[in-house]
Motif scaffolding. Sequence first.
Motif, PDB file in Angstrom:
ATOM      1  N   THR A  53       0.828  -1.204   0.000  1.00 40.08           N
ATOM      2  CA  THR A  53       0.000   0.000   0.000  1.00 40.08           C
ATOM      3  C   THR A  53       0.859   1.250   0.000  1.00 40.08           C
ATOM      4  O   THR A  53       0.586   2.223  -0.724  1.00 40.08           O
ATOM      5  N   ILE A  54       1.914   1.241   0.811  1.00 41.96           N
ATOM      6  CA  ILE A  54       2.810   2.404   0.879  1.00 41.96           C
ATOM      7  C   ILE A  54       3.486   2.636  -0.471  1.00 41.96           C
ATOM      8  O   ILE A  54       3.549   3.769  -0.971  1.00 41.96           O
ATOM      9  N   ALA A  56       2.531   1.762  -3.401  1.00 39.65           N
ATOM     10  CA  ALA A  56       1.587   2.110  -4.470  1.00 39.65           C
ATOM     11  C   ALA A  56       1.020   3.518  -4.317  1.00 39.65           C
ATOM     12  O   ALA A  56       0.462   4.066  -5.266  1.00 39.65           O
ATOM     13  N   SER A  57       1.187   4.115  -3.143  1.00 36.28           N
ATOM     14  CA  SER A  57       0.557   5.408  -2.884  1.00 36.28           C
ATOM     15  C   SER A  57       1.465   6.561  -3.308  1.00 36.28           C
ATOM     16  O   SER A  57       2.628   6.626  -2.897  1.00 36.28           O
ATOM     17  N   GLU A  59       1.241   9.385  -2.160  1.00 38.78           N
ATOM     18  CA  GLU A  59       1.306  10.275  -1.000  1.00 38.78           C
ATOM     19  C   GLU A  59       2.689  10.290  -0.362  1.00 38.78           C
ATOM     20  O   GLU A  59       3.088  11.278   0.254  1.00 38.78           O
ATOM     21  N   TYR A  60       3.452   9.188  -0.527  1.00 37.85           N
ATOM     22  CA  TYR A  60       4.741   9.075   0.153  1.00 37.85           C
ATOM     23  C   TYR A  60       5.869   9.256  -0.861  1.00 37.85           C
ATOM     24  O   TYR A  60       5.970   8.523  -1.842  1.00 37.85           O
ATOM     25  N   LYS A  84       9.967   6.055  -5.594  1.00 39.79           N
ATOM     26  CA  LYS A  84      10.301   6.589  -4.279  1.00 39.79           C
ATOM     27  C   LYS A  84      11.798   6.854  -4.143  1.00 39.79           C
ATOM     28  O   LYS A  84      12.623   6.135  -4.707  1.00 39.79           O
TER      29      LYS A  84
END
Length: 525
Positions: A53-54, A56-57, A59-60, A84
Amino acid sequence: MPNVAVLGCGYWGKNLVRNFHRLGVLGAIADPVPERLREAARRHDVPGLPVDTILASPEYDAVVLAVPAEQHAEVALRALEAGKHVFVEKPLALTVADGERIAAAARQAGRVVMVGHLLQYHPAFVKLKALCADGALGRLQYICSHRLNLGKFRQEENVFWSLAPHDLSMILGLAGAEPEAVEAVGHCYLHKHIADVTTTHLAFANGINAHVFVSWLHPFKEQKLVVVGDAGMAVFDDNRPWDQKLEIYRHKVVWRGGTPQPDRAAAEPVPLDEAEPLALECRHFLDCVRDGRTPTTDIREGLAVLRVLASAEAALVRQAPRRAQARPQPGWTAHETAWIDDNVAIGAGTRIWHFSHLLGGSTVGRNCVIGQNVAIGPDARIGDRCKIQNNVSVYKGVELEDDVFLGPSCVFTNVHTPRAAIERKAEFRRTHVRRGATIGANATIVCGNELGPYCFVAAGAVVTKPVPAFALVAGNPARRIGWVGHAGERLDPDLVCPRTGRRYALDANGALVDAVAEFALAEAP
């Protein structure tokens, strides 16, 4: 500032979580232990999320990897693929090849990768490095590092891989180059194949020599770096108070009557700005991500340390008795009777049993089980999570994808018309075993054929032509007698798996498809 997720809240991860939270950038955390994840999420008021989830987001912006060392390469590559920035704890990876894969992925993604060589950010080492660069110690002659304690004992890696990366990072930083020669000696006391004490010598082309002594079987804690130049000496002792952590000695050597004599001087404490090194390291990572700067411990520095680790490990192998040559390496284990040639890549979690031989140029993936009396290679390719039972030879040209099962004494050939008196190595044919396939005991796979995903070759069968995905084949020559599902169970007449209830169907070309997901499971050859 970037929004950061920390993956791993355990022994060291909890300190990273604390620091990034204090810096006001902690957006999420992940950990495989539910209780630990819930407690860390509650304490720092951030969501605890799955790693997938992290990644794929959007947001991070960045992830911090405090996962086990054998997972560093896999998770770092996934994070870079997801766009990332990556902070990865030491070591960068467990093999130089994996480290180079991370470097290539970082270049392609255009993202910052920083390695957690913490002591590079310690105020005492930063000051020491500056003093050496300014010539305060004159020409450097030798460096000596001690990292000693009682525990923390590990069974996945030896003391050198566990403790020495920090020392190597500092030494390379002071020497300004990689060594041209590395020698190491280790001794095993708690486990007969895992070194508890190692001494390593590094020789540099510029004349500097360095020594690293690490042990987790020592009566007291010592973390000391000594740097000797021809105009002075310095000691970085991290166990001492801040006003004594870094001291310079203006000792000299004078010659009297043709004999060298010491001219001793009192220690001169070097003033330092007291600060937590980990907080400085975390801030440096954020600044590099925000400003597009190159970290002090960037991917190149991490690779340099990794190359020295690999050279020292090879030296430890050379100095060990022959029967111990195949002792456990970082992340994988082998019985003492197994033999591993040079230039063999083995993934973390793999276990190799009695009397097996892995020949040069071969690659074995993660979490594989290699049974007794197995020969692999040269230049064979084994994927992740494969199981190879006793008395199997995987020849050059054979490639096993992930999750392949080879039953005892199954046989691969490599030429169609072998003769002992005729050299036919140029006629080797490729055999490709696709993901999830099972080959039963004593089966023979004639070279040049492809075994499709999740197919099942019955015991004693002789495969003379390609096997479709999910096909159950038996006999000599092997013929399809049914279909199997992902779980390996023979499908009933309605193409339903009796174990899982999963439904399958045949498409217009006769290939098995998943009736629920409605997409072809068989990959095109």
